[in-house]
Write an enzyme that holds these catalytic residues in place. Structure first.
Site, PDB file in Angstrom:
ATOM      1  N   ASP A  27     -11.060   6.708   2.439  1.00  0.00           N
ATOM      2  CA  ASP A  27      -9.700   7.209   2.344  1.00  0.00           C
ATOM      3  C   ASP A  27      -9.743   8.659   2.808  1.00  0.00           C
ATOM      4  OD1 ASP A  27      -7.006   7.488   1.784  1.00  0.00           O
ATOM      5  OD2 ASP A  27      -7.142   6.571  -0.190  1.00  0.00           O
ATOM      6  N   TRP A  28      -8.598   9.230   3.086  1.00  0.00           N
ATOM      7  CA  TRP A  28      -8.534  10.543   3.727  1.00  0.00           C
ATOM      8  C   TRP A  28      -9.035  11.630   2.772  1.00  0.00           C
ATOM      9  CZ3 TRP A  28      -7.918   6.832   6.597  1.00  0.00           C
ATOM     10  CH2 TRP A  28      -7.458   6.890   7.910  1.00  0.00           C
TER      11      TRP A  28
END
Length: 980
Positions: free
Chosen positions: A369-370
């Site tokens: 995920d970012w």
């Protein structure tokens, strides 16, 4: 789970990074910019690491109060130490006050006791390429990767940085071998930040349809739009959070609070998306169940919450739907922000290597995920294949934990060549697997829209301050086609009819039928003592949720609740191309010659205007509840909802309208309540009021909201939605594990999933709690009857599945030699963009090549899991062992769709606790009035098994009888039972 190896994955990171740090510190400091000379660039974690916790040899027993940041790029030149000390002390004091009187106890506990359920190490990473269905793609990928330089392999695995491309995520290309940059884009209900796209109904609405064909069709339409917008990788669907907490902020992105329902919906959506050649990304792996404390520093704490889960619960609940997606051939899995058993998900080798890649046989690539990557070498060894958006632990700073640092790590031997080769191969194989080497469908160019600008012209890397050429970044290509039809059908079929007394619904263009209207007016005359004429039917529409507000895109990322609610907020939301409001559809649906419509599109209507309210014969009240991703908040909703109440005084609105509608001394008019919500809402304040005749839960309907609602209200669509979660009478009814942790219980918040398997309806059943509306519940305008339940065993019961098969294909083989350092040097004359992440180094002079101390046992392969062997796990787990069939007859007066649901009860077994019943089958079939159809369910070995923590395998109960129940809901009194 097994005992923890502190040298590999402790809270402070293991020896897998210590030697790397020491060897690379001087090189790192030399290559860092020299503009970090204030405490504003030094967070508390970075400062405290200068006390050198790396000398610890037993990290799992340390207090882990402020662990070091994992990765290669750890330290900066030590400056302004006294000022940093003051900042850290201030932070610690604030945190102490935050934790209150219990803070000392919590800290002492962390000093004296090991954290709950530490995650065991699992090395090395299984190589991709064992599945027959991927064999051709891996063969092609091997040819390409074998020709790549080290820089190109690093490029493929590393994002270029936040806003360094037109999509929300972009990796680097391998230009010389013809591998393009991949364009990655949110999200699960449409193409985020894009124009001329469809705003589909949210996942929770899809789950409420219980319609496998619609799940696939929505996914396919979504894939078409992604492909035509130039997207390679779509960041959806979402099956985590599962919905452990009914107030969880992002539950609406998933499909419901049951792993079987989530698994079917996630797999069908994946198949639909990938049928168009777009890579689907199943997320978030795993146990990202709340937004509070979901990632470091977002909530003021240096670390994310740790979701602490036992082995059986992890398998039977939280990892279950991911197995369905892997079985469906999903190309990518996104790991989550949170820790799992005190090891960050994106660096948890047990999760990524042991469960996902070995046990489930996942052949694609794992992306972060970012900014969910919290380590460098550790995450590569733990099974992470791609980091997004490329920046390391801060947004948009251009400092990656991989990129040039990964180049160094490969050159100095801390990341083996076999691991970097496998990382790159998995990504390239997925590209081939989806047919993206076909340039007629996937041109090798940026997407035709910009995530960062609405102007036609702009730059390709707006996050960089470097001067760049201006090019066309938005081509405004319309990809909607006729997808509004699918959106409308999903929204209509996902609308759940919860209450319909006296068959007040469906309405028609004149409100009621002539007969119903005359009967209604006669009753009102008798009750009130006043004649109610023969004129137009007077209808009042109440609530802000019925109207447009300031427009659907008034707030960025939809992070506010105003106007009618079409979706939740955050990265899972999109810009609406349009939003048909309920009031628009009601105006069009009612005949103005027959109906006098009064509109009060506010939650504070003038209820003291008695002359109008007394004359109303029908009142339609709208209310809602919103939530979203934790990076934004609205009012007191900080991602997660603070409670299960309707928002903006919706409960008061309903109660007051009910009291006033049709009479000054009491409400005599019929009241219809319509709810748009991200999840369950409490209805006890008004649900039993005598004139509330009907309740519709319209979930999050997307762009076709009003049209879909009108379809159901006016009978064009017979309601067939069913609840994808339980609606209780209080939050306490869901159990203590269902409550969001709003206040941290430590600097690393510990969230123990002590309820185990018992979430949502499983908890209600276990405790024999009467819900307001049970899981799977939904009414229709007709009635159905179940008969002739039959159970046929197709295979004999046996405790364990067949032995794990040999691999159907062999992973690619590459040389293990470390390439020359020249492969990662900046090309001569190359002009880099500031903040853009490249794989290149200025020099390799300081790279030290020496024996590297990997985690203990790294080069000793783990015994393969008996539950593995192919995509989705051991193939025997997917074999059908039992067939259940039932006849369903439409005994009502209109045609309609029915959703037979199959629930399983396990035989008793000493020492094993089982839920009362679990969902193990469903289908939606259309049955004309008076007709009968037969519905069949095939139950697999996995459906019939439980996870045995001792045998580390799925085990079927071979003695005793399984129970099967088929009905309209989990507690349908008209359902049928059978045994096997």
């Amino acid at each position: 789970m097994a005992a923890h190896d502190p040298s590999a994955e402790g809270l402070l990171g293991g020896r897998s990074e210590r030697d790397t740090y020491r060897r690379q510190q001087s090189s790192f400091e030399k290559n860092r910019d020299d503009d970090h000379d204030s405490e504003s660039d030094l967070d508390a974690t970075e400062f405290l690491t200068r006390r050198d916790p790396l000398t610890s040899t037993d990290n799992s027993r340390k207090p882990a109060f402020l662990p070091r940041r994992q990765g290669w790029s750890i330290r900066r030149p030590l400056v302004n130490r006294s000022r940093c000390c003051i900042a850290v002390l201030a932070f610690m004091l604030a945190l102490w006050l935050l934790l209150g009187a219990g803070g000392a106890f919590v800290y002492k506990k962390f000093q004296e006791e090991p954290p709950y359920g530490l995650s065991p190490p699992w090395y090395p990473t299984p190589k991709g390429g064992i599945a027959a269905t991927w064999a051709d793609s891996y063969a092609k990928a091997a040819q390409m990767v074998s020709k790549m330089t080290l820089a190109e392999k690093v490029n493929v695995t590393t994002g270029t940085g936040w806003q360094m491309g037109l999509a929300v995520g972009t990796n680097g290309p391998a230009v010389h071998v013809g591998f393009p940059q991949l364009q990655l884009q949110d999200g699960p209900l449409g193409i985020r930040f894009a124009d001329n796209i469809t705003a589909f109904p949210a996942g929770i609405t899809v789950g409420a349809t219980w319609n496998r064909q619609l799940m696939y069709a929505r996914g396919k339409a979504h894939g078409i739009e992604a492909r035509e917008k130039g997207v390679n990788v779509l960041l959806g669907p979402c099956v985590g959070p599962l919905g452990r907490m009914p107030a969880g902020g992002r539950n609406w992105e998933g499909f419901g609070a049951d792993p079987y329902l989530q698994g079917i919906a996630g797999a069908e959506t994946t198949r639909g998306i990938q049928s168009e050649g777009v890579m689907a990304t199943i997320k978030h792996f795993v146990a990202n169940e709340q937004e509070h404390f979901r990632q470091p520093w977002e909530w003021g704490l240096p670390h994310a919450v740790s979701s602490n889960i036992d082995d059986r619960t992890l398998h039977e609940l939280y990892a279950w739907p991911f197995a369905d997606a892997v079985k469906a051939g999903v190309a990518s899995v996104m790991c989550s922000y949170n820790m799992v058993n005190n090891s960050y998900s994106c660096g948890n080798s047990k999760l990524l290597n042991g469960i996902l890649k070995d046990e489930l046989g996942f052949q694609g690539f794992v992306m972060s995920d970012w900014l969910a990557q919290r380590g460098g070498v550790s995450t590569a060894l733990a099974g992470l294949d791609m980091t997004m958006p490329g920046d390391g632990v801060r947004w948009a700073d251009g400092r990656s934990l991989w990129g040039p640092e990964l180049s160094k790590a490969v050159l100095n031997g801390s990341v083996p060549m076999e691991r970097i080769n496998d990382m790159a191969t998995r990504i390239v194989a997925a590209w081939y697997q989806l047919g993206q080497d076909d340039e007629t469908r996937f041109p090798r160019q940026p997407p035709n829209f910009s995530s960062w600008s609405t102007e036609r012209m702009g730059v390709l890397s707006p996050g960089s301050p470097s001067e760049q050429e201006t090019v066309e970044v938005n081509q405004f290509i319309n990809v909607q086609a006729n997808h509004s039809i699918i959106a409308r059908q999903v929204a209509a079929e996902g609308t759940v009819l919860l209450k319909n007394e006296n068959e007040v619904l469906p309405l028609n263009s004149q409100g009621y039928t002539d007969a119903k209207l005359k009967s209604r007016r006669d009753i009102l005359a008798r009750v009130t003592g006043k004649a109610h004429g023969t004129g137009k039917l007077k209808i009042g529409v109440f609530g802000e949720d019925a109207g447009p507000g300031n427009g659907p895109n008034f707030c960025k990322d939809r992070d506010c609740n105003q106007g009618t609610l079409g979706s939740g907020w955050g990265s899972g939301a999109v810009d609406f191309p349009y939003l048909v409001t309920p009031i628009e559809a009601l105006r069009a649906g009612f005949d103005a010659n027959k109906v006098e419509l009064h509109e009060y599109l506010t939650n504070t209507p003038p209820l003291d205007q008695q002359s109008v309210l007394e004359s109303l014969e029908l009142c339609i009240v709208f209310a809602n509840a919103d939530s979203g991703e934790g990076f934004a908040k609205w009012a007191d909703v900080k991602g997660d909802r603070p409670n299960l109440d309707l928002q903006k005084s919706g409960d008061d609105l309903i109660s007051k309208v009910s009291a006033k509608c049709g009479g000054s001394d009491g409400g005599y008019g019929d009241v219809i309540v319509i709810i748009h919500s991200v999840g369950p809402v409490l209805m006890e304040k008004w649900i039993d009021l005598p004139n509330i005749k009907a309740v519709l839960l319209a979930n999050l309907p997307g762009e076709e909201s009003g049209h879909a609602l009108a379809d159901v209200l006016f009978g064009a669509t017979n309601p067939s939605g069913h609840l994808p979660y339980t609606i209780g009478k209080s939050l306490d009814d869901y159990g203590p594990g269902a409550k969001v942790m709003y206040t941290p219980n430590g600097v690393i918040p510990q969230q123990d999933f002590t309820e185990g398997l018992y979430i949502d309806y499983r908890y209600f059943d276990k405790r024999d709690i009467a819900p307001r509306y049970e899981f799977g519940f939904g009414l229709s305008y007709t009635s159905f009857e179940y008969t002739n339940l039959t159970v046929i065993g197709l295979k004999k019961k046996s405790a364990l599945p067949a032995p794990r098969p040999d691999p159907a294909a062999e992973p690619p083989k590459y040389g293990s030699g470390i390439p020359p350092g020249e492969e990662v040097l900046f090309p001569e004359g190359f002009r880099p963009l500031e903040k853009y992440i490249y794989p290149y180094l200025e020099t390799t002079d300081e790279i030290v090549s020496e024996a590297y101390h990997y985690p203990d046992g790294y080069f000793t392969p783990q015994p393969p899991s008996g539950a593995g062997g192919a995509e989705g796990g051991n193939p025997d787990l997917w074999e059908v062992y039992v067939k259940v069939a039932v006849d369903v007859k439409n005994v009502g007066g209109v045609d309609g769709a029915v959703v037979p649901q199959l629930y399983l009860s396990y035989p008793s077994k000493k020492g094993v606790d089982f839920p009362v019943r679990v969902l193990r089958g469903f289908d939606k079939v259309f049955v004309r009035k008076g007709e009968t159809t037969t519905v069949e369910f095939g139950l697999t070995r996995r459906d019939l098994s439980y996870w045995d923590v001792v045998q580390q395998n799925w085990v079927m109960v071979a003695e005793g009888e399984y129970g099967f129940f088929v009905g309209d809901s989990s507690r349908d009194e008209g359902g049928l039972s059978g045994k096997w």
